[in-house]
Design an enzyme around this catalytic site. Structure first.
Site, short mmCIF file in Angstrom:
data_model
loop_
_atom_site.label_atom_id
_atom_site.label_comp_id
_atom_site.label_asym_id
_atom_site.label_seq_id
_atom_site.Cartn_x
_atom_site.Cartn_y
_atom_site.Cartn_z
N CYS A 13 -0.89 1.22 -2.00
CA CYS A 13 0.23 0.27 -2.13
C CYS A 13 1.60 0.96 -2.07
O CYS A 13 1.99 1.38 -1.00
CB CYS A 13 0.04 -0.56 -3.39
SG CYS A 13 0.91 -2.12 -3.31
N HIS B 90 -5.82 -2.32 -5.14
CA HIS B 90 -6.03 -1.64 -6.41
C HIS B 90 -7.44 -1.99 -6.88
O HIS B 90 -8.18 -2.68 -6.19
CB HIS B 90 -5.01 -2.13 -7.44
CG HIS B 90 -3.59 -2.06 -6.96
ND1 HIS B 90 -2.91 -0.88 -6.84
CD2 HIS B 90 -2.74 -3.03 -6.53
CE1 HIS B 90 -1.68 -1.13 -6.39
NE2 HIS B 90 -1.56 -2.42 -6.18
N1 GLN Z 1 6.83 -2.37 -4.67
C1 GLN Z 1 5.93 -2.50 -3.57
C2 GLN Z 1 5.78 -3.92 -3.05
O1 GLN Z 1 5.92 -4.87 -3.78
C3 GLN Z 1 4.59 -1.92 -3.96
C4 GLN Z 1 3.87 -2.71 -5.02
C5 GLN Z 1 2.61 -2.03 -5.50
O2 GLN Z 1 2.50 -0.82 -5.49
N2 GLN Z 1 1.66 -2.81 -5.96
O3 GLN Z 1 5.50 -4.10 -1.87
#
Ligand code: GLN
Length: 235
Positions: A91, A191
């Site tokens: 992510c 995740h």
């Molecule tokens: N901040 C990033 C987004 O919203 C990554 C989010 C995350 O790592 N879950 O795209």
């Protein structure tokens, strides 16, 4: 052979529990009698040039902006890629490996590390929920990858990167593909931790780092977790 797993900046990129990926790799190596160690690197520490697998996790926009600044100054991740180490990023970690990523509602562009030929910008809706994908080039039950996605950024791949998987349920990169692979650098959105939910992907990373195949591990509880998560996402 010994194997050094390096967990990068858990204090910045650790809010989604992706540090569990490090434990999964460590245990799956150790259960096979491989001498594996875990090194945790926090901001202010140098990344070790001895690492075999580097792991980055998810985080908020601000945290990922700090992480990319620190990683550029350190240079260790670039050196790791140059010597063909494995990098596995989830992510926010995935987004910062690219050329650029957008942050905040205004989608302010930030320069990434340039280790993956991808760019990330805000998508039309936030991707939140269970995701199910099919791992490209893989067959059988283990080719189904499950996880939980929560991101506002959508990712476009350039010609050097190939998608890790094809989306069955969820958003992923936002165009029907999920994740990116370029050499031994892998990025993905789910995740879970994703390697706990998908042990075959964990073993793939271990095999890439070791340079040889591994015998399968029989663990009924992992099969049961997969059965439940696949049933949940398929509805
Ligand atoms: N901040 C990033 C987004 O919203 C990554 C989010 C995350 O790592 N879950 O795209």
């Amino acid at each position: 052979m010994s194997l050094e797993i390096v967990l990068v900046y858990q204090s910045l990129l650790g809010i989604y529990g992706d540090q569990g990926n490090a434990k999964v790799l460590l245990k799956r190596a150790q259960w096979r009698g491989i001498d594996a160690t875990l090194t945790q690197v926090e901001p202010g520490d140098a990344l070790p040039d001895s690492g075999d697998i580097f792991l980055l996790g998810g985080g908020e926009d601000g945290a990922q902006t700090s992480a990319v600044r620190l990683l550029k100054a350190d240079g260790g991740l670039h050196r790791a890629v140059d010597r063909d180490a494995v990098v596995f990023a989830v992510c926010a970690g995935y987004q910062i490996l690219g050329h650029s990523f957008g942050v905040g509602d205004a989608d302010d562009l930030r320069e990434g590390l340039g280790l993956l030929d991808v760019t990330t910008t805000r998508g039309p809706e936030r991707a939140v929920g269970e995701i199910l994908t099919h791992w490209n080039g893989h067959e059988g039950e283990q080719a189904w990858l499950t996880g939980f996605e929560n991101h506002g950024g959508y990712t476009a791949l350039g010609p050097q990167a190939t998608p890790l998987a094809t989306v069955e349920v969820g958003i992923g990169n936002g165009d029907g593909t999920e994740g990116a692979v370029q050499g031994k650098v892998l990025g993905t959105y789910p995740h879970g931790p994703v390697l706990a939910r998908n042990p075959a992907l964990a073993d793939h990373l271990l095999e890439q780092a070791l340079g040889h195949g591994l015998d399968p591990l029989e663990r009924w509880e992992h099969d049961e977790l997969r059965r439940q998560r696949l049933a949940a996402v398929r509805g």
